[in-house]
Design an enzyme around this catalytic site. Structure first.
Site, mmCIF file in Angstrom:
data_model
loop_
_atom_site.group_PDB
_atom_site.id
_atom_site.type_symbol
_atom_site.label_atom_id
_atom_site.label_comp_id
_atom_site.label_asym_id
_atom_site.label_seq_id
_atom_site.Cartn_x
_atom_site.Cartn_y
_atom_site.Cartn_z
ATOM 1 N N SER A 190 -22.689 -29.075 6.495
ATOM 2 C CA SER A 190 -23.853 -28.981 7.361
ATOM 3 C C SER A 190 -24.423 -30.387 7.624
ATOM 4 O O SER A 190 -23.697 -31.263 8.079
ATOM 5 C CB SER A 190 -24.882 -28.039 6.729
ATOM 6 N N GLU A 281 -19.745 -19.705 14.348
ATOM 7 C CA GLU A 281 -20.854 -20.635 14.101
ATOM 8 C C GLU A 281 -21.189 -21.434 15.353
ATOM 9 O O GLU A 281 -20.295 -21.845 16.104
ATOM 10 C CB GLU A 281 -20.493 -21.616 12.982
ATOM 11 N N HIS A 311 -21.882 -19.641 7.529
ATOM 12 C CA HIS A 311 -22.156 -21.074 7.459
ATOM 13 C C HIS A 311 -21.992 -21.540 6.010
ATOM 14 O O HIS A 311 -22.644 -21.028 5.095
ATOM 15 C CB HIS A 311 -23.584 -21.331 7.951
#
Length: 341
Positions: A190, A281, A311
């Site tokens: 991320s 995503e 995620h």
């Protein structure tokens, strides 16, 4: 881009891909556990995120400049009970602005190789406790290669540039303590995956050598949400671009997002890259943007699109088999790029 199925190390199905870089994983399709998790996340995460943004955005606007929210590390501190695999050894490192933890999984490894890992959490939460179990699994899968698990400064007390500065400082610390650059793999998920790219770019600007490779899991590589909003996954991902961009806009207005997007950096002669992202995503848009840039720069890379995964599904390796498979692929990539020199 049309993607056909492909295999991964350890599977009986031979790997195939459209462009020799992008593959759909796993070849047999997602597990039942993954499908349940994927379906449930949409029903739970999207409403929770909508409510969270409705509260957080006004609070961030009203917060006096320079004042931090003390809750940013509280969630991580509450996860002290998450333990790495049995046989994992831990030791702490403290620096001026950051701290880290050596996570050494069981295995025969005795070489100088290191995986420097930067956690996710949208630059507002996360830390050593939250990611210890996952990076311990990664170290074990890599036959004991130690993971240097980094805890960098978070917003709103710190800016994106501060986090990038901490990551570069930690990379320099590894070099200064005798780890050869070509034995270091930078990895993250991320926001932390964006830090991994930014660290290479920052190292070059500082005259430091490149690492052996970069691993990016569900990466945030573009701070502009326009491309994500136009992507088909904008209607599929529980994390909607409109909700996330609302927070980014407020953070940008407060001067917290004060650095260029990693996808806009100079990728000439960049080290090899492995990117992993869930097929639905919104951050798949970031991966596809970066893939185009890497292709144009002639950089060796592989983009794995994992069928209907959450995620950073790697955090749920205790229950999701695809998480364990993806971690094994990362370990194989680390072995490949660190053994080429």
């Amino acid at each position: 881009m049309r993607i056909r199925q492909s295999g991964t190390p350890g599977y009986s199905a031979p790997p195939t891909s459209v462009d020799d870089h992008t593959t759909l994983e796993p070849p047999q399709g997602p597990s039942r556990v993954s499908l349940v998790a994927h379906t449930g996340s949409r029903g739970m995460v999207r409403p929770a995120l909508r409510a969270g943004v409705a509260v957080a955005a006004p609070a961030l606007r009203a917060l006096p400049q320079g004042l931090g929210i003390p809750l940013t590390r509280k969630a991580d501190q509450a996860l002290f009970w998450l333990r790495p695999p049995r046989g994992t050894r831990l030791s702490r490192v403290r620096h001026d602005h950051w701290r880290a933890e050596w996570v050494r999984g069981p295995g025969p490894h005795r070489g100088p190789e290191v995986i420097m890992y930067m956690h996710g959490g949208a630059d507002v939460t996360g830390g050593l406790n939250s990611w210890r179990r996952m990076v311990g699994r990664l170290s074990k899968a890599a036959y004991g290669i130690p993971v240097f698990n980094l805890e960098y400064r978070l917003a709103p007390k710190a800016t994106v540039s501060d986090a990038m500065e901490d990551a570069l400082s930690a990379y320099r610390w590894l070099l200064d303590h005798g780890t050869p650059a070509n034995r270091i793999v930078l990895a993250g998920d991320s926001f932390g995956a964006g830090l991994a790219f930014a660290t290479v770019l920052g190292a070059r600007a500082a005259g430091l050598p490149d690492p052996a490779g970069v691993v990016a899991i569900s990466p945030v590589l573009d701070f502009d949400f326009a491309t994500k909003a136009a992507h088909p996954n904008a209607a599929r991902d529980p994390f909607t671009p409109s909700q996330l961009s609302a927070l980014v806009d407020v953070a940008r207005a407060r001067g917290l997002v004060n650095a260029p997007s990693p996808v806009d950096g100079d990728l000439t002669d960049f080290p090899p890259v492995l990117m992993q992202v869930g097929s639905t995503e919104i951050f798949r848009a970031d991966c596809e943007q970066m893939a185009v840039r890497l292709e144009q720069a002639g950089v060796p890379y592989r983009l794995q699109v994992w069928d209907r995964q959450l995620h950073v599904w790697h955090l749920f390796a205790d229950v999701i088999p695809e998480a364990r498979q993806a971690i094994a692929d990362i370990a194989a990539f680390v072995d490949q790029v660190t053994s080429q020199h």
